[in-house]
Design an enzyme around this catalytic site. Sequence first.
Site, PDB file in Angstrom:
ATOM      1  N   GLY A   1      -4.250   3.298   4.587  1.00 29.05           N
ATOM      2  CA  GLY A   1      -5.660   3.342   4.195  1.00 29.05           C
ATOM      3  C   GLY A   1      -6.542   2.610   5.188  1.00 29.05           C
ATOM      4  O   GLY A   1      -6.060   1.985   6.146  1.00 29.05           O
ATOM      5  N   ASP A   2      -7.847   2.742   4.982  1.00 26.20           N
ATOM      6  CA  ASP A   2      -8.837   2.068   5.825  1.00 26.20           C
ATOM      7  C   ASP A   2      -8.771   2.508   7.289  1.00 26.20           C
ATOM      8  O   ASP A   2      -9.061   1.731   8.186  1.00 26.20           O
ATOM      9  CB  ASP A   2      -8.690   0.529   5.734  1.00 26.20           C
ATOM     10  CG  ASP A   2      -8.623   0.066   4.303  1.00 26.20           C
ATOM     11  OD1 ASP A   2      -9.457   0.522   3.509  1.00 26.20           O
ATOM     12  OD2 ASP A   2      -7.729  -0.732   3.962  1.00 26.20           O
TER      13      ASP A   2
ATOM     14  N   ARG B   1     -10.759  -8.456   0.846  1.00 29.46           N
ATOM     15  CA  ARG B   1      -9.539  -9.167   1.240  1.00 29.46           C
ATOM     16  C   ARG B   1      -9.260  -8.988   2.737  1.00 29.46           C
ATOM     17  O   ARG B   1      -9.471  -7.896   3.276  1.00 29.46           O
ATOM     18  CB  ARG B   1      -8.327  -8.617   0.469  1.00 29.46           C
ATOM     19  CG  ARG B   1      -8.342  -8.940  -0.995  1.00 29.46           C
ATOM     20  CD  ARG B   1      -7.125  -8.357  -1.683  1.00 29.46           C
ATOM     21  NE  ARG B   1      -7.184  -6.905  -1.791  1.00 29.46           N
ATOM     22  CZ  ARG B   1      -6.219  -6.152  -2.300  1.00 29.46           C
ATOM     23  NH1 ARG B   1      -5.102  -6.710  -2.727  1.00 29.46           N
ATOM     24  NH2 ARG B   1      -6.350  -4.856  -2.389  1.00 29.46           N
TER      25      ARG B   1
ATOM     26  N   LYS C   1     -11.635   7.064   7.673  1.00 28.15           N
ATOM     27  CA  LYS C   1     -11.851   8.455   7.222  1.00 28.15           C
ATOM     28  C   LYS C   1     -13.327   8.719   6.978  1.00 28.15           C
ATOM     29  O   LYS C   1     -13.828   9.795   7.231  1.00 28.15           O
ATOM     30  CB  LYS C   1     -11.059   8.728   5.934  1.00 28.15           C
ATOM     31  CG  LYS C   1      -9.552   8.652   6.121  1.00 28.15           C
ATOM     32  CD  LYS C   1      -8.814   8.986   4.845  1.00 28.15           C
ATOM     33  CE  LYS C   1      -8.852   7.886   3.800  1.00 28.15           C
ATOM     34  NZ  LYS C   1      -8.129   6.657   4.159  1.00 28.15           N
TER      35      LYS C   1
ATOM     36  N   GLY D   1     -12.841   2.810  -0.639  1.00 34.05           N
ATOM     37  CA  GLY D   1     -14.159   2.293  -0.258  1.00 34.05           C
ATOM     38  C   GLY D   1     -14.439   2.720   1.155  1.00 34.05           C
ATOM     39  O   GLY D   1     -13.594   2.535   2.027  1.00 34.05           O
ATOM     40  N   HIS D   2     -15.561   3.338   1.382  1.00 32.78           N
ATOM     41  CA  HIS D   2     -15.910   3.642   2.756  1.00 32.78           C
ATOM     42  C   HIS D   2     -17.388   3.395   2.971  1.00 32.78           C
ATOM     43  O   HIS D   2     -18.208   3.615   2.092  1.00 32.78           O
ATOM     44  CB  HIS D   2     -15.497   5.052   3.163  1.00 32.78           C
ATOM     45  CG  HIS D   2     -15.787   6.075   2.136  1.00 32.78           C
ATOM     46  ND1 HIS D   2     -14.829   6.588   1.302  1.00 32.78           N
ATOM     47  CD2 HIS D   2     -16.936   6.661   1.792  1.00 32.78           C
ATOM     48  CE1 HIS D   2     -15.382   7.446   0.494  1.00 32.78           C
ATOM     49  NE2 HIS D   2     -16.666   7.518   0.767  1.00 32.78           N
TER      50      HIS D   2
ATOM     51  N   GLN E   1      -7.240   6.638   0.238  1.00 35.78           N
ATOM     52  CA  GLN E   1      -6.005   5.916   0.554  1.00 35.78           C
ATOM     53  C   GLN E   1      -5.238   6.684   1.650  1.00 35.78           C
ATOM     54  O   GLN E   1      -5.877   7.363   2.434  1.00 35.78           O
ATOM     55  CB  GLN E   1      -5.130   5.668  -0.686  1.00 35.78           C
ATOM     56  CG  GLN E   1      -5.732   4.690  -1.675  1.00 35.78           C
ATOM     57  CD  GLN E   1      -6.721   5.352  -2.617  1.00 35.78           C
ATOM     58  OE1 GLN E   1      -6.469   6.402  -3.167  1.00 35.78           O
ATOM     59  NE2 GLN E   1      -7.857   4.728  -2.809  1.00 35.78           N
TER      60      GLN E   1
HETATM   61  P1  IMP Z   1      -4.417   0.304  -6.574  1.00 38.55           P
HETATM   62  O1  IMP Z   1      -4.707   1.623  -5.933  1.00 38.55           O
HETATM   63  O2  IMP Z   1      -5.646  -0.497  -6.879  1.00 38.55           O
HETATM   64  O3  IMP Z   1      -3.483   0.425  -7.732  1.00 38.55           O
HETATM   65  O4  IMP Z   1      -3.622  -0.590  -5.491  1.00 38.55           O
HETATM   66  C1  IMP Z   1      -2.311  -0.263  -5.060  1.00 38.55           C
HETATM   67  C2  IMP Z   1      -2.142  -0.561  -3.568  1.00 38.55           C
HETATM   68  O5  IMP Z   1      -2.943   0.340  -2.813  1.00 38.55           O
HETATM   69  C3  IMP Z   1      -2.596  -1.961  -3.153  1.00 38.55           C
HETATM   70  O6  IMP Z   1      -1.777  -2.407  -2.084  1.00 38.55           O
HETATM   71  C4  IMP Z   1      -4.009  -1.743  -2.656  1.00 38.55           C
HETATM   72  O7  IMP Z   1      -4.413  -2.734  -1.746  1.00 38.55           O
HETATM   73  C5  IMP Z   1      -3.833  -0.398  -1.963  1.00 38.55           C
HETATM   74  N1  IMP Z   1      -5.075   0.376  -1.871  1.00 38.55           N
HETATM   75  C6  IMP Z   1      -5.681   1.081  -2.846  1.00 38.55           C
HETATM   76  N2  IMP Z   1      -6.779   1.688  -2.378  1.00 38.55           N
HETATM   77  C7  IMP Z   1      -6.858   1.388  -1.074  1.00 38.55           C
HETATM   78  C8  IMP Z   1      -7.765   1.762  -0.032  1.00 38.55           C
HETATM   79  O8  IMP Z   1      -8.716   2.530  -0.223  1.00 38.55           O
HETATM   80  N3  IMP Z   1      -7.503   1.226   1.183  1.00 38.55           N
HETATM   81  C9  IMP Z   1      -6.434   0.424   1.430  1.00 38.55           C
HETATM   82  N4  IMP Z   1      -5.570   0.061   0.503  1.00 38.55           N
HETATM   83  C10 IMP Z   1      -5.768   0.546  -0.747  1.00 38.55           C
END
Ligand code: IMP
Length: 434
Positions: free
Chosen positions: A16-17, A303, A20, A44-45, A224
């Site tokens: 992710g990140d 974070r 995109k 989040g973008h 993601q």
């Molecule tokens: P959840 O999607 O909030 O359940 O988080 C599960 C895992 O996916 C964690 O390690 C989050 O930090 C990671 N994660 C979820 N969404 C993103 C994103 O948009 N970017 C990066 N990491 C993500």
Amino acid sequence: MSLVRTNLAILGLQWGDEGKGKVVDLLSPKFRQVVRFQGGNNAGHTVVVDGQSIALHQVPSGALHPGCFLVVGNGVVLNLEVFQQELDRLQARGFDLTGRLMLSDKAHIILPHHIALDLWREGGANKIGTTGRGIGPAYEAKAGRMGVRLGDLHHPETLADRIRPGYEEVRLRLGAGAELPSLERVVESLLRIAEPFLPFIGDTQNHLVAAWERGDRILFEGAQATLLDIDHGTYPFVTSSNCSLGGLFTGTGLPPKALDKILGIAKAYTTRVGSGPFPAEMHDATGEHLRQAGREFGTTTGRPRRCGWFDAPITAHACRTNGVDGLAIMKLDVLDGLDEVGLIVGYRTGEGTVTTKLPSCAADWKGLKPEVKYFKGWASTRGITSHGKLPAEAHAYLEALVESVEVPIAYLSTGPDRAEGCIYPGTFLEPLLA
Ligand code: IMP
């Protein structure tokens, strides 16, 4: 090449990140439909237009282009309160989505007890490092046949009965001391928050099939990335949806033949936020340099992200999983000014052999050490718009990167601004971005 049938998916190839948002934003003006198909407000973008930067979580990135119709597919889980805040922010900047937004009546709603359960678990020993937005519990409720869909909002009289089973299970799990709003409060506030959305709720599958049949160009915006995919990622340190290609079809109801091309997005290095395997991680000054130079702090949670060199085995796995046609390599300029730049070409096992195979079990990642190949660094790539103008050292690095993942580069980003980047000639992106 005819553009008419270029329905394109944009998918993350790391954790992710990857950037995109910038690519979707660049491409959106060439597409009529922009579609989200999985995830929720864990994504989040930040999109920057005319110097204005707007953070979006659930609204598709095409929001900033008035010609785009925005679709939120059935595979998404939605927090309507957050959605409203995003719409308000857009409205305040002059972006009105009236008449160009449709939310699937089959998309699931994130409810307050989903968030409470997510946070409760994250306070325990089995912490995943989630975003704490209730994403996992909302998808669990869906799979457990206790979910509440947007279409249920059209039946307010049965809403309490729809919500009750999932709500009661969470209440039991969290115990009497848990600070949960009463079921009546949950229903009442959901109905209030949902009211402005009612006109936007509809049959997005039908909408998309009709758009496809009449030849509208469709852009599918992944959230993601593959290494966070519930099946193909570093389970259990993953999110709860299929962020890779399969999720596009289940999350929209379109068949595979509705898609023409797949653009995979990867940073020129690797980051991850949250817990879990990450062999590339550098705890030294170089890792810190990447974090600062790349501003690697989460858009959703703030974070600090874990940083390391480009990890070819994980990216090659993502390319295979998604059948990627071309790469968009982002943030090359973050590597500017380094004496040497590393590329992870494999992992050394405890037995001393080198492998490019990814373990399927989290415990098996532990013994793996990255096998790094180093390249001579370069002074600057910032703002370069033609790949012919790249320093020779950057060329050499990118050539090795392409060789290691076996997919050609179609786009290279050399800075945050939409003008800072190179479209590679002769690739499927050229007619779209020219
Ligand atoms: P959840 O999607 O909030 O359940 O988080 C599960 C895992 O996916 C964690 O390690 C989050 O930090 C990671 N994660 C979820 N969404 C993103 C994103 O948009 N970017 C990066 N990491 C993500």
